[in-house]
Design a protein around this motif. Structure first.
Motif, mmCIF file in Angstrom:
data_model
loop_
_atom_site.group_PDB
_atom_site.id
_atom_site.type_symbol
_atom_site.label_atom_id
_atom_site.label_comp_id
_atom_site.label_asym_id
_atom_site.label_seq_id
_atom_site.Cartn_x
_atom_site.Cartn_y
_atom_site.Cartn_z
ATOM 1 N N GLY A 26 0.798 -1.219 0.000
ATOM 2 C CA GLY A 26 0.000 0.000 0.000
ATOM 3 C C GLY A 26 0.830 1.267 0.000
ATOM 4 O O GLY A 26 2.014 1.284 -0.352
ATOM 5 N N SER A 27 0.198 2.343 0.433
ATOM 6 C CA SER A 27 0.843 3.654 0.399
ATOM 7 C C SER A 27 2.032 3.729 1.348
ATOM 8 O O SER A 27 2.990 4.455 1.089
ATOM 9 C CB SER A 27 -0.172 4.754 0.742
ATOM 10 O OG SER A 27 -0.723 4.550 2.037
ATOM 11 N N ARG A 28 2.018 2.958 2.435
ATOM 12 C CA ARG A 28 3.150 2.972 3.381
ATOM 13 C C ARG A 28 4.409 2.448 2.697
ATOM 14 O O ARG A 28 5.511 3.004 2.870
ATOM 15 C CB ARG A 28 2.800 2.129 4.610
ATOM 16 C CG ARG A 28 3.915 2.029 5.658
ATOM 17 C CD ARG A 28 4.104 3.323 6.435
ATOM 18 N NE ARG A 28 5.137 3.192 7.440
ATOM 19 C CZ ARG A 28 4.908 2.901 8.735
ATOM 20 N NH1 ARG A 28 3.669 2.695 9.169
ATOM 21 N NH2 ARG A 28 5.893 2.821 9.588
ATOM 22 N N THR A 32 3.846 7.141 0.174
ATOM 23 C CA THR A 32 2.850 8.163 -0.157
ATOM 24 C C THR A 32 1.741 8.232 0.889
ATOM 25 O O THR A 32 0.703 8.853 0.648
ATOM 26 C CB THR A 32 2.234 7.888 -1.541
ATOM 27 O OG1 THR A 32 1.602 6.586 -1.519
ATOM 28 C CG2 THR A 32 3.289 7.905 -2.629
ATOM 29 N N HIS A 33 1.944 7.588 2.031
ATOM 30 C CA HIS A 33 0.900 7.518 3.037
ATOM 31 C C HIS A 33 0.735 8.844 3.771
ATOM 32 O O HIS A 33 1.627 9.699 3.771
ATOM 33 C CB HIS A 33 1.217 6.411 4.048
ATOM 34 C CG HIS A 33 2.523 6.597 4.757
ATOM 35 N ND1 HIS A 33 3.740 6.480 4.125
ATOM 36 C CD2 HIS A 33 2.802 6.912 6.057
ATOM 37 C CE1 HIS A 33 4.712 6.698 4.987
ATOM 38 N NE2 HIS A 33 4.168 6.972 6.166
ATOM 39 N N THR A 34 -0.425 8.984 4.397
ATOM 40 C CA THR A 34 -0.731 10.119 5.259
ATOM 41 C C THR A 34 -1.004 9.576 6.660
ATOM 42 O O THR A 34 -1.118 8.358 6.846
ATOM 43 C CB THR A 34 -1.970 10.878 4.744
ATOM 44 O OG1 THR A 34 -3.132 10.046 4.927
ATOM 45 C CG2 THR A 34 -1.819 11.238 3.265
ATOM 46 N N ASP A 36 -3.643 9.340 8.129
ATOM 47 C CA ASP A 36 -4.914 8.623 8.141
ATOM 48 C C ASP A 36 -4.881 7.324 7.333
ATOM 49 O O ASP A 36 -5.872 6.594 7.298
ATOM 50 C CB ASP A 36 -6.034 9.519 7.587
ATOM 51 C CG ASP A 36 -6.269 10.753 8.447
ATOM 52 O OD1 ASP A 36 -6.092 10.651 9.676
ATOM 53 O OD2 ASP A 36 -6.623 11.813 7.901
ATOM 54 N N SER A 37 -3.781 7.032 6.680
ATOM 55 C CA SER A 37 -3.715 5.853 5.814
ATOM 56 C C SER A 37 -3.706 4.557 6.622
ATOM 57 O O SER A 37 -3.109 4.485 7.706
ATOM 58 C CB SER A 37 -2.458 5.893 4.944
ATOM 59 O OG SER A 37 -2.455 7.010 4.083
ATOM 60 N N ASP A 38 -4.364 3.528 6.065
ATOM 61 C CA ASP A 38 -4.257 2.195 6.639
ATOM 62 C C ASP A 38 -2.863 1.639 6.361
ATOM 63 O O ASP A 38 -2.205 2.024 5.396
ATOM 64 C CB ASP A 38 -5.290 1.252 6.017
ATOM 65 C CG ASP A 38 -6.716 1.617 6.400
ATOM 66 O OD1 ASP A 38 -6.896 2.544 7.205
ATOM 67 O OD2 ASP A 38 -7.640 0.960 5.882
ATOM 68 N N THR A 39 -2.431 0.725 7.206
ATOM 69 C CA THR A 39 -1.186 -0.001 6.973
ATOM 70 C C THR A 39 -1.548 -1.394 6.469
ATOM 71 O O THR A 39 -2.252 -2.142 7.150
ATOM 72 C CB THR A 39 -0.354 -0.109 8.257
ATOM 73 O OG1 THR A 39 0.017 1.212 8.692
ATOM 74 C CG2 THR A 39 0.914 -0.922 8.022
ATOM 75 N N ASP A 40 -1.104 -1.722 5.253
ATOM 76 C CA ASP A 40 -1.428 -3.008 4.637
ATOM 77 C C ASP A 40 -0.278 -3.984 4.832
ATOM 78 O O ASP A 40 0.857 -3.715 4.418
ATOM 79 C CB ASP A 40 -1.689 -2.835 3.141
ATOM 80 C CG ASP A 40 -2.911 -1.980 2.854
ATOM 81 O OD1 ASP A 40 -3.805 -1.928 3.718
ATOM 82 O OD2 ASP A 40 -2.972 -1.365 1.773
#
Length: 275
Positions: A26-28, A32-34, A36-40
């Protein structure tokens, strides 16, 4: 969640019978994570997966209400897993059958691919998405070294897959043609479905031409538009075509004319990008 905490969690996960390795996605993984992003977390396993032991771990780190599915609980290609809250953060555990992933990597390297029906994925899940996940992910735990080998093999976008996805633009052209038969009936829903598929085929072809993995249909149009060499105003032209889908045969024909031009421009762009 800190990197140290992620590695600690991954180490506990690979102690569960059946789990071979853990990959951050994911974004992590992409940076590119924020906040509020989930960690996949991809949980790569070989059957049988000890769901009871995994459930116990989920409740230990995520609270007594935490739960996980059996393999296949979320459908044939998303597979299964659990949506957890760990240390106040959203953490998704997502199952991946390691042998199936290995086959997908092999197929991608040979230029073989298919889109598979899966709830929540209107375009379908491309099997090469498994290869892309391994290529783009970050290894957190890999005691056997198998994930590292797959990561290396998938790290370079396969030329055979590139050629196959670009050649697959024939489908976009075909869909525009069959959709025209629905114009006189004002069948906006059918035409909208064709346009969605046309757009997805073009987005995948453009990513392939650029040697970039596209593993999620969400945001695919914006991602394709941002590629160097993509057709000018790709995203705006897609939006304009969909804006014409209102049931008026004149507007529906206009939408398909715009889509036809976009497919042609996508083919030209792919030819230039893949040189």
């Amino acid at each position: 969640m800190s990197d140290a905490r992620l590695h600690e969690l991954a180490a506990r996960l690979v102690a569960v019978p059946g789990i071979v390795g853990v990959l951050l996605g994911g974004s992590r993984a992409r940076g590119t994570h924020t906040p509020d992003s989930d960690t996949d977390l991809g949980l790569y396993y070989r059957p049988p997966l000890d769901v009871e032991a995994l459930t116990a771990l989920a409740r230990d780190v995520g609270g007594p209400a935490a739960s996980v599915t059996a393999p296949g609980g979320w459908g044939p290609w998303v597979d299964g897993g659990g949506w957890l809250t760990v240390d106040g953060a959203a953490v998704d555990w997502i199952y991946r059958d390691l042998d199936r992933v290995t086959r997908a990597v092999d197929d991608a390297r040979q230029g073989r691919y298919s889109f598979h029906v899966q709830a929540g994925h209107p375009l379908g899940v491309p099997d090469f998405a498994y290869a892309g996940e391994v290529a783009l992910g970050v290894l957190l735990a890999d005691p056997s070294g198998e994930l590292a080998l797959l990561h290396e093999r998938a790290g370079t976008y396969p030329p055979a897959l590139r050629d196959a996805l670009i050649a697959g633009l024939w489908e976009a052209d075909f869909l525009v043609g069959v959709a025209r038969k629905a114009v006189s009936r004002g069948d906006a829903s059918y035409i909208a479905g064709c346009l969605f598929r046309v757009t997805g085929v073009c987005a995948h072809a453009l990513h392939a031409a650029a040697g970039r993995w596209l593993i999620n249909e969400k945001g695919a149009v914006a991602a394709a538009a941002a590629l160097p060499g993509a057709p000018e105003r790709f995203r705006q032209r897609v939006d304009a075509a969909f804006a014409c889908v209102d049931g008026d045969p004149v507007h529906l024909a206009e939408a398909l004319d715009q889509a036809a031009d976009l497919v042609l421009d996508t083919a030209d762009a792919c030819a230039m990008m893949a040189r």
